[in-house]
Design an enzyme around this catalytic site. Sequence first.
Site, PDB file in Angstrom:
ATOM      1  N   ALA A   1       0.869  -1.176   0.000  1.00 60.85           N
ATOM      2  CA  ALA A   1       0.000   0.000   0.000  1.00 60.85           C
ATOM      3  C   ALA A   1       0.904   1.223   0.000  1.00 60.85           C
ATOM      4  O   ALA A   1       2.078   1.146   0.390  1.00 60.85           O
ATOM      5  CB  ALA A   1      -0.899  -0.022   1.226  1.00 60.85           C
TER       6      ALA A   1
ATOM      7  N   GLY B   1       0.542  -4.988   0.932  1.00 58.52           N
ATOM      8  CA  GLY B   1      -0.675  -5.120   0.124  1.00 58.52           C
ATOM      9  C   GLY B   1      -0.431  -5.834  -1.199  1.00 58.52           C
ATOM     10  O   GLY B   1      -1.348  -6.433  -1.756  1.00 58.52           O
TER      11      GLY B   1
ATOM     12  N   GLU C   1      -0.485  -9.391  -0.378  1.00 59.36           N
ATOM     13  CA  GLU C   1      -1.883  -9.744  -0.088  1.00 59.36           C
ATOM     14  C   GLU C   1      -2.708  -9.866  -1.371  1.00 59.36           C
ATOM     15  O   GLU C   1      -3.611 -10.696  -1.452  1.00 59.36           O
ATOM     16  CB  GLU C   1      -2.483  -8.708   0.874  1.00 59.36           C
ATOM     17  CG  GLU C   1      -1.838  -8.810   2.253  1.00 59.36           C
ATOM     18  CD  GLU C   1      -2.212  -7.665   3.168  1.00 59.36           C
ATOM     19  OE1 GLU C   1      -1.831  -6.512   2.852  1.00 59.36           O
ATOM     20  OE2 GLU C   1      -2.903  -7.896   4.169  1.00 59.36           O
TER      21      GLU C   1
ATOM     22  N   GLU D   1       4.620  -5.009   7.364  1.00 57.05           N
ATOM     23  CA  GLU D   1       3.788  -4.010   8.066  1.00 57.05           C
ATOM     24  C   GLU D   1       4.261  -3.723   9.489  1.00 57.05           C
ATOM     25  O   GLU D   1       4.228  -2.577   9.936  1.00 57.05           O
ATOM     26  CB  GLU D   1       2.321  -4.460   8.093  1.00 57.05           C
ATOM     27  CG  GLU D   1       1.590  -4.253   6.782  1.00 57.05           C
ATOM     28  CD  GLU D   1       1.740  -5.398   5.804  1.00 57.05           C
ATOM     29  OE1 GLU D   1       2.595  -6.288   6.020  1.00 57.05           O
ATOM     30  OE2 GLU D   1       0.998  -5.415   4.808  1.00 57.05           O
TER      31      GLU D   1
HETATM   32  N1  COA Z   1       4.522   3.182  -0.818  1.00 58.37           N
HETATM   33  C1  COA Z   1       4.876   4.343  -1.414  1.00 58.37           C
HETATM   34  N2  COA Z   1       5.974   4.491  -2.160  1.00 58.37           N
HETATM   35  C2  COA Z   1       6.745   3.395  -2.349  1.00 58.37           C
HETATM   36  C3  COA Z   1       6.440   2.147  -1.756  1.00 58.37           C
HETATM   37  C4  COA Z   1       5.267   2.064  -0.971  1.00 58.37           C
HETATM   38  N3  COA Z   1       4.872   0.922  -0.396  1.00 58.37           N
HETATM   39  N4  COA Z   1       7.415   1.271  -2.087  1.00 58.37           N
HETATM   40  C5  COA Z   1       8.271   1.933  -2.871  1.00 58.37           C
HETATM   41  N5  COA Z   1       7.881   3.214  -3.021  1.00 58.37           N
HETATM   42  C6  COA Z   1       8.531   4.296  -3.778  1.00 58.37           C
HETATM   43  C7  COA Z   1       9.761   4.847  -3.063  1.00 58.37           C
HETATM   44  O1  COA Z   1       9.361   5.806  -2.103  1.00 58.37           O
HETATM   45  C8  COA Z   1      10.524   5.450  -4.212  1.00 58.37           C
HETATM   46  O2  COA Z   1       9.889   6.671  -4.580  1.00 58.37           O
HETATM   47  P1  COA Z   1      10.792   7.986  -4.900  1.00 58.37           P
HETATM   48  O3  COA Z   1      11.656   7.572  -6.069  1.00 58.37           O
HETATM   49  O4  COA Z   1       9.771   9.014  -5.234  1.00 58.37           O
HETATM   50  O5  COA Z   1      11.571   8.234  -3.655  1.00 58.37           O
HETATM   51  C9  COA Z   1      10.259   4.454  -5.342  1.00 58.37           C
HETATM   52  O6  COA Z   1       9.069   3.746  -4.983  1.00 58.37           O
HETATM   53  C10 COA Z   1      11.390   3.445  -5.535  1.00 58.37           C
HETATM   54  O7  COA Z   1      11.596   2.781  -4.293  1.00 58.37           O
HETATM   55  P2  COA Z   1      13.033   2.706  -3.540  1.00 58.37           P
HETATM   56  O8  COA Z   1      12.772   2.541  -2.087  1.00 58.37           O
HETATM   57  O9  COA Z   1      13.883   3.855  -3.961  1.00 58.37           O
HETATM   58  O10 COA Z   1      13.603   1.374  -4.180  1.00 58.37           O
HETATM   59  P3  COA Z   1      14.684   0.403  -3.524  1.00 58.37           P
HETATM   60  O11 COA Z   1      15.101  -0.527  -4.602  1.00 58.37           O
HETATM   61  O12 COA Z   1      15.742   1.163  -2.824  1.00 58.37           O
HETATM   62  O13 COA Z   1      13.892  -0.437  -2.402  1.00 58.37           O
HETATM   63  C11 COA Z   1      12.016  -1.681  -1.494  1.00 58.37           C
HETATM   64  C12 COA Z   1      12.844  -1.295  -2.750  1.00 58.37           C
HETATM   65  C13 COA Z   1      10.824  -2.475  -1.973  1.00 58.37           C
HETATM   66  C14 COA Z   1      12.866  -2.523  -0.561  1.00 58.37           C
HETATM   67  C15 COA Z   1      11.568  -0.381  -0.772  1.00 58.37           C
HETATM   68  O14 COA Z   1      10.971   0.489  -1.734  1.00 58.37           O
HETATM   69  C16 COA Z   1      10.561  -0.615   0.317  1.00 58.37           C
HETATM   70  O15 COA Z   1      10.914  -1.073   1.393  1.00 58.37           O
HETATM   71  N6  COA Z   1       9.274  -0.250   0.076  1.00 58.37           N
HETATM   72  C17 COA Z   1       8.251  -0.309   1.068  1.00 58.37           C
HETATM   73  C18 COA Z   1       7.747  -1.721   1.250  1.00 58.37           C
HETATM   74  C19 COA Z   1       6.691  -1.784   2.336  1.00 58.37           C
HETATM   75  O16 COA Z   1       6.922  -1.544   3.505  1.00 58.37           O
HETATM   76  N7  COA Z   1       5.474  -2.158   1.920  1.00 58.37           N
HETATM   77  C20 COA Z   1       4.383  -2.400   2.816  1.00 58.37           C
HETATM   78  C21 COA Z   1       3.548  -1.198   2.962  1.00 58.37           C
HETATM   79  S1  COA Z   1       2.198  -1.534   4.061  1.00 58.37           S
END
Ligand code: COA
Length: 261
Positions: free
Chosen positions: A67, A112, A115, A135
């Site tokens: 999400a 999400g 999920e 989460e």
């Molecule tokens: N919500 C909003 N934005 C998200 C996102 C999320 N769940 N997951 C990734 N993004 C965005 C990042 O903020 C970034 O945006 P920006 O370029 O404007 O800063 C873009 O997507 C690329 O992600 P980034 O984090 O730079 O890539 P990465 O390769 O370094 O890391 C992940 C990848 C998946 C490990 C990392 O993005 C992450 O941990 N995301 C969140 C996962 C999460 O907690 N999901 C559950 C939510 S309930």
Amino acid sequence: MTDYSNLRVERQDGRATVTVTRPDKLNALNAATVAELDAAFRELEADSQVRGVIITGEGTKAFVAGADIGELAKMGPITGIDVSRQGSDAFRRLERMGKPVIAAVNGYALGGGMELALACHLRIASENARFGLPEVKLGIIPGYGGTVRLPRIVGRGRALEMILTGEMITAARAQEIGLANRVVPHDQLIAEAEKLLDTILKNGPVALRFALDAVDRSLETGIEEGLGLESHLFGLLASTEDMKEGMAAFLEKRPANFAGR
Ligand code: COA
């Protein structure tokens, strides 16, 4: 056919492929995207030309990375319930649409996104896929059915390990615990998902619908109710043209040509 801002829906040979198209945000599900998914699932459910569905994400990096955390950060307790219900209802619609649904997991399937994959009936992962429910790292719990579906798919202990640690697992580990049905090289992912769906779609459409219904309901009931429902659906299929055609085709040594009634 509806135009979506954050999704692409393509139809071919009885298959519909839904692609989440926010690759710059790793296909994270903001409220607008969840609403579009809900609308797309309603449309596909009602479309008799669509007999099976594939769900995937745009790009090579993410299926859906969860999400949208920027939006979640602003929620209060009551809007939190609404956010959770919006996703849960959309995913339940997908799960109950009576047509087989395959997740083609092409990268991160987190929160999400995982999920969404859990609400699909089968999951094919590319070798670079990663699954996780992170989460708790954000101080929340899964809100789109993760605590409900993951234990049903991999068992309580394995589910709790993922839910409580919030750590990601590899595609190979996902296959080992039964979370991914198959793991394939990235460039073959969509072709493999289509091949698997085509294999399924050769079978009787009413039988597929009843099989999905029987399995879904039996997981919610006791053994007697489950067996009773199975017997009734089994008997009901004897009234279909599909059964007559399937059995005639076998006896006449030819492929079946099902009408779906
Ligand atoms: N919500 C909003 N934005 C998200 C996102 C999320 N769940 N997951 C990734 N993004 C965005 C990042 O903020 C970034 O945006 P920006 O370029 O404007 O800063 C873009 O997507 C690329 O992600 P980034 O984090 O730079 O890539 P990465 O390769 O370094 O890391 C992940 C990848 C998946 C490990 C990392 O993005 C992450 O941990 N995301 C969140 C996962 C999460 O907690 N999901 C559950 C939510 S309930």
